[in-house]
Design a protein around this motif. Sequence first.
Motif, PDB file in Angstrom:
ATOM      1  N   GLY A  66      -4.175   7.744 -12.469  1.00 36.61           N
ATOM      2  CA  GLY A  66      -5.493   8.364 -12.438  1.00 36.61           C
ATOM      3  C   GLY A  66      -6.230   8.224 -11.119  1.00 36.61           C
ATOM      4  N   THR A  67      -5.556   7.794 -10.032  1.00 38.16           N
ATOM      5  CA  THR A  67      -6.211   7.660  -8.723  1.00 38.16           C
ATOM      6  C   THR A  67      -5.775   8.812  -7.818  1.00 38.16           C
ATOM      7  OG1 THR A  67      -4.427   6.217  -7.953  1.00 38.16           O
ATOM      8  CG2 THR A  67      -6.361   5.158  -8.904  1.00 38.16           C
ATOM      9  N   SER A  68      -6.479   8.964  -6.732  1.00 35.64           N
ATOM     10  CA  SER A  68      -6.177  10.047  -5.786  1.00 35.64           C
ATOM     11  C   SER A  68      -5.521   9.483  -4.528  1.00 35.64           C
ATOM     12  CB  SER A  68      -7.455  10.797  -5.407  1.00 35.64           C
ATOM     13  OG  SER A  68      -8.399   9.910  -4.822  1.00 35.64           O
ATOM     14  N   ILE A  69      -4.698  10.328  -3.922  1.00 38.16           N
ATOM     15  CA  ILE A  69      -4.033  10.001  -2.660  1.00 38.16           C
ATOM     16  C   ILE A  69      -4.447  11.040  -1.627  1.00 38.16           C
ATOM     17  CG2 ILE A  69      -1.808   9.721  -1.502  1.00 38.16           C
ATOM     18  CD1 ILE A  69      -0.635   9.076  -4.289  1.00 38.16           C
ATOM     19  N   HIS A  70      -4.975  10.596  -0.505  1.00 39.28           N
ATOM     20  CA  HIS A  70      -5.476  11.499   0.526  1.00 39.28           C
ATOM     21  C   HIS A  70      -4.470  11.576   1.671  1.00 39.28           C
ATOM     22  CE1 HIS A  70      -9.379  11.571  -1.468  1.00 39.28           C
ATOM     23  NE2 HIS A  70      -9.307  10.243  -1.545  1.00 39.28           N
ATOM     24  N   TRP A  71      -4.206  12.817   2.062  1.00 34.14           N
ATOM     25  CA  TRP A  71      -3.268  13.061   3.176  1.00 34.14           C
ATOM     26  C   TRP A  71      -3.933  14.059   4.113  1.00 34.14           C
ATOM     27  CZ3 TRP A  71       1.737  16.446   2.839  1.00 34.14           C
ATOM     28  CH2 TRP A  71       2.406  16.401   4.075  1.00 34.14           C
ATOM     29  N   LYS A  72      -4.230  13.600   5.326  1.00 37.91           N
ATOM     30  CA  LYS A  72      -4.927  14.448   6.303  1.00 37.91           C
ATOM     31  C   LYS A  72      -4.107  14.526   7.590  1.00 37.91           C
ATOM     32  CE  LYS A  72      -9.336  15.029   8.747  1.00 37.91           C
ATOM     33  NZ  LYS A  72     -10.687  14.480   9.003  1.00 37.91           N
ATOM     34  N   VAL A  73      -3.986  15.749   8.130  1.00 37.66           N
ATOM     35  CA  VAL A  73      -3.254  15.969   9.383  1.00 37.66           C
ATOM     36  C   VAL A  73      -4.088  16.866  10.284  1.00 37.66           C
ATOM     37  CG1 VAL A  73      -1.109  16.761  10.449  1.00 37.66           C
ATOM     38  CG2 VAL A  73      -1.059  15.822   8.119  1.00 37.66           C
ATOM     39  N   TRP A  74      -4.256  16.484  11.540  1.00 44.36           N
ATOM     40  CA  TRP A  74      -4.992  17.309  12.502  1.00 44.36           C
ATOM     41  C   TRP A  74      -4.477  17.041  13.916  1.00 44.36           C
ATOM     42  CZ3 TRP A  74      -6.492  12.615  10.886  1.00 44.36           C
ATOM     43  CH2 TRP A  74      -7.042  11.722  11.809  1.00 44.36           C
ATOM     44  N   ASN A 134      -6.642  -5.153  -3.066  1.00 40.94           N
ATOM     45  CA  ASN A 134      -7.223  -4.550  -4.281  1.00 40.94           C
ATOM     46  C   ASN A 134      -8.190  -3.398  -3.994  1.00 40.94           C
ATOM     47  OD1 ASN A 134      -5.878  -6.435  -5.982  1.00 40.94           O
ATOM     48  ND2 ASN A 134      -7.489  -7.952  -5.576  1.00 40.94           N
ATOM     49  N   LYS A 135      -8.220  -2.924  -2.744  1.00 32.45           N
ATOM     50  CA  LYS A 135      -9.109  -1.802  -2.417  1.00 32.45           C
ATOM     51  C   LYS A 135      -8.362  -0.633  -1.782  1.00 32.45           C
ATOM     52  CE  LYS A 135     -13.413  -4.382  -1.925  1.00 32.45           C
ATOM     53  NZ  LYS A 135     -14.590  -4.671  -1.058  1.00 32.45           N
ATOM     54  N   GLY A 136      -7.081  -0.779  -1.523  1.00 36.38           N
ATOM     55  CA  GLY A 136      -6.322   0.339  -0.997  1.00 36.38           C
ATOM     56  C   GLY A 136      -5.783   0.110   0.397  1.00 36.38           C
ATOM     57  N   THR A 137      -4.985   1.091   0.849  1.00 35.72           N
ATOM     58  CA  THR A 137      -4.291   1.011   2.142  1.00 35.72           C
ATOM     59  C   THR A 137      -4.393   2.349   2.852  1.00 35.72           C
ATOM     60  OG1 THR A 137      -2.726  -0.620   1.277  1.00 35.72           O
ATOM     61  CG2 THR A 137      -2.081   0.563   3.275  1.00 35.72           C
ATOM     62  N   LYS A 138      -4.562   2.276   4.168  1.00 29.08           N
ATOM     63  CA  LYS A 138      -4.601   3.474   5.005  1.00 29.08           C
ATOM     64  C   LYS A 138      -3.524   3.346   6.079  1.00 29.08           C
ATOM     65  CE  LYS A 138      -8.579   5.045   6.547  1.00 29.08           C
ATOM     66  NZ  LYS A 138      -9.795   5.167   7.391  1.00 29.08           N
ATOM     67  N   ILE A 181      -0.700  14.828  17.456  1.00 32.06           N
ATOM     68  CA  ILE A 181      -0.859  15.033  16.026  1.00 32.06           C
ATOM     69  C   ILE A 181      -1.265  13.707  15.399  1.00 32.06           C
ATOM     70  CG2 ILE A 181       0.287  15.705  13.883  1.00 32.06           C
ATOM     71  CD1 ILE A 181      -0.163  17.991  15.861  1.00 32.06           C
ATOM     72  N   HIS A 182      -2.343  13.749  14.619  1.00 34.16           N
ATOM     73  CA  HIS A 182      -2.833  12.560  13.921  1.00 34.16           C
ATOM     74  C   HIS A 182      -2.695  12.786  12.426  1.00 34.16           C
ATOM     75  CE1 HIS A 182      -4.760  10.911  17.605  1.00 34.16           C
ATOM     76  NE2 HIS A 182      -4.870  12.195  17.906  1.00 34.16           N
ATOM     77  N   ALA A 183      -2.270  11.753  11.724  1.00 37.59           N
ATOM     78  CA  ALA A 183      -2.095  11.856  10.276  1.00 37.59           C
ATOM     79  C   ALA A 183      -2.544  10.563   9.613  1.00 37.59           C
ATOM     80  CB  ALA A 183      -0.633  12.147   9.930  1.00 37.59           C
ATOM     81  N   ILE A 184      -3.146  10.722   8.428  1.00 33.63           N
ATOM     82  CA  ILE A 184      -3.603   9.577   7.637  1.00 33.63           C
ATOM     83  C   ILE A 184      -3.132   9.755   6.206  1.00 33.63           C
ATOM     84  CG2 ILE A 184      -5.604   8.396   6.669  1.00 33.63           C
ATOM     85  CD1 ILE A 184      -7.130   9.004   9.195  1.00 33.63           C
ATOM     86  N   VAL A 185      -2.522   8.715   5.666  1.00 38.54           N
ATOM     87  CA  VAL A 185      -2.183   8.660   4.246  1.00 38.54           C
ATOM     88  C   VAL A 185      -2.932   7.468   3.664  1.00 38.54           C
ATOM     89  CG1 VAL A 185      -0.364   8.361   2.538  1.00 38.54           C
ATOM     90  CG2 VAL A 185       0.079   9.712   4.600  1.00 38.54           C
ATOM     91  N   GLN A 186      -3.836   7.755   2.702  1.00 40.07           N
ATOM     92  CA  GLN A 186      -4.709   6.704   2.173  1.00 40.07           C
ATOM     93  C   GLN A 186      -4.650   6.691   0.651  1.00 40.07           C
ATOM     94  OE1 GLN A 186      -8.759   7.105   3.437  1.00 40.07           O
ATOM     95  NE2 GLN A 186      -9.372   5.086   2.699  1.00 40.07           N
ATOM     96  N   ASP A 187      -4.544   5.486   0.115  1.00 40.45           N
ATOM     97  CA  ASP A 187      -4.551   5.337  -1.342  1.00 40.45           C
ATOM     98  C   ASP A 187      -5.647   4.359  -1.748  1.00 40.45           C
ATOM     99  OD1 ASP A 187      -3.566   2.531  -1.504  1.00 40.45           O
ATOM    100  OD2 ASP A 187      -1.729   3.367  -0.677  1.00 40.45           O
ATOM    101  N   HIS A 188      -5.792   4.190  -3.051  1.00 37.19           N
ATOM    102  CA  HIS A 188      -6.800   3.261  -3.599  1.00 37.19           C
ATOM    103  C   HIS A 188      -6.095   2.266  -4.516  1.00 37.19           C
ATOM    104  CE1 HIS A 188      -9.975   5.874  -2.027  1.00 37.19           C
ATOM    105  NE2 HIS A 188      -9.270   6.899  -2.501  1.00 37.19           N
ATOM    106  N   GLY A 189      -4.974   1.733  -3.997  1.00 35.36           N
ATOM    107  CA  GLY A 189      -4.151   0.851  -4.805  1.00 35.36           C
ATOM    108  C   GLY A 189      -4.418  -0.620  -4.589  1.00 35.36           C
ATOM    109  N   MET A 190      -3.356  -1.414  -4.719  1.00 38.83           N
ATOM    110  CA  MET A 190      -3.488  -2.874  -4.716  1.00 38.83           C
ATOM    111  C   MET A 190      -3.737  -3.458  -3.335  1.00 38.83           C
ATOM    112  SD  MET A 190       0.493  -3.983  -5.317  1.00 38.83           S
ATOM    113  CE  MET A 190       0.490  -3.147  -6.897  1.00 38.83           C
ATOM    114  N   GLY A 191      -3.466  -2.703  -2.282  1.00 32.73           N
ATOM    115  CA  GLY A 191      -3.693  -3.220  -0.942  1.00 32.73           C
ATOM    116  C   GLY A 191      -2.615  -4.211  -0.512  1.00 32.73           C
ATOM    117  N   ILE A 192      -2.791  -4.732   0.707  1.00 31.66           N
ATOM    118  CA  ILE A 192      -1.797  -5.639   1.299  1.00 31.66           C
ATOM    119  C   ILE A 192      -2.464  -6.958   1.652  1.00 31.66           C
ATOM    120  CG2 ILE A 192      -0.143  -5.934   3.188  1.00 31.66           C
ATOM    121  CD1 ILE A 192      -0.166  -2.856   3.448  1.00 31.66           C
ATOM    122  N   PRO A 193      -1.887  -8.095   1.251  1.00 31.71           N
ATOM    123  CA  PRO A 193      -2.455  -9.393   1.648  1.00 31.71           C
ATOM    124  C   PRO A 193      -2.482  -9.544   3.165  1.00 31.71           C
ATOM    125  CG  PRO A 193      -0.831  -9.665  -0.112  1.00 31.71           C
ATOM    126  CD  PRO A 193      -0.740  -8.240   0.343  1.00 31.71           C
TER     127      PRO A 193
END
Length: 377
Positions: free
Chosen positions: A288-296, A362-366, A302-314
Amino acid sequence: MFHFGQRQTLVISIFIMLVTACLLVWRPDYNFFDGGLITAILLTIFIKKDAPTRFMGIACTILVVVIACLPHRNPNLAEVFIEHFFSLILVISSTLLVLFLKRLYRTMQELNQALEKEVEKRTANLELALSHLASSQAELKDALEKEKELSEIKSRFVSMASHEFRTPLSAILSSAALIGKYPSSEDQPRREKHVQKIRDSVIHLNELLEDFLSLGRIEEGKIHVHPENISMYNFSHETAEEVQGLLKPGQVLDADVQNDLQVTSDKRLLKHIFVNLLTNASKFSPEGTSIHWKVWEENGHIHAIVQDHGMGIPEEDKAYLFSSFFRGRNVTNIQGTGLGLHIVKRYVDMLHGRISVESELNKGTKIIINFPNHQTI
């Protein structure tokens, strides 16, 4: 031209010679005046060997002989002549001795200089040898560290492979056995459940094999960049459709790509990079969460970002994210090889790009990527 010290010495020698000559003419019976001539001759050997110097030595020698032939008060002329002649022998002997000592001193100086040069040469050779030894030790240390790292990688690979391959194979085996226990049409939902488990396990095995094959091809240098013109808008839709079937229930992939964005790069490498990042974002995010993928594009890159709202990384795991077979301590219950980000990093490097990670537990990864957009193939 004489130096100042040489001219001064020559003047003193001439003065001593003249004074001694006058004294000998005045009192030829006093042989001790021969010492003045000896002094004059000895002084001349310490200055530059040229015509005036040689003239001084010859003049003093002739003067001793002439004085010896002058009338003397001593009636025994033979005795006087012998005395003066002895003085002349003494002058010549002293001169030869001083010249020998001077030559010996110069020879010792030359030997000392040669020895110093040899010592400097040997020291330079020793320093070079020590430098080579230090370099060899550093190379040996690096080789040992790499061997140790390779041994650790092999150990982790065996441990991971034995677990990762065994788990899906066991799931396939058990699901296949259970399907046989539901022969009636009423058991179709149960059969579908086990078929889905088999399908998921096969997909996971395929991912494992693909990761291993990709890593092997990279290590062997068999992967090369083949740039081509790519419509990034069409590419993003193709990739999104490919990833859509792997998303968890309720997850939404939000792709933001310019309609007219054209990229000149390797399509196959880009596909692997973004499919890996997007599936990772889905895998480590809840339903039920969203995944953002932006390219410009900006400034020819070329710049790209893949961002989620998952468990994150210690925080303590971030330094090892791109290492092979590394998995975060908070994802032990999620299937994976630990090769995904390592392979992505290698592919990004092949495109002369850079990759970085921003994450909060616990807040996500970019994941941020940028690489040059080559306009000509």
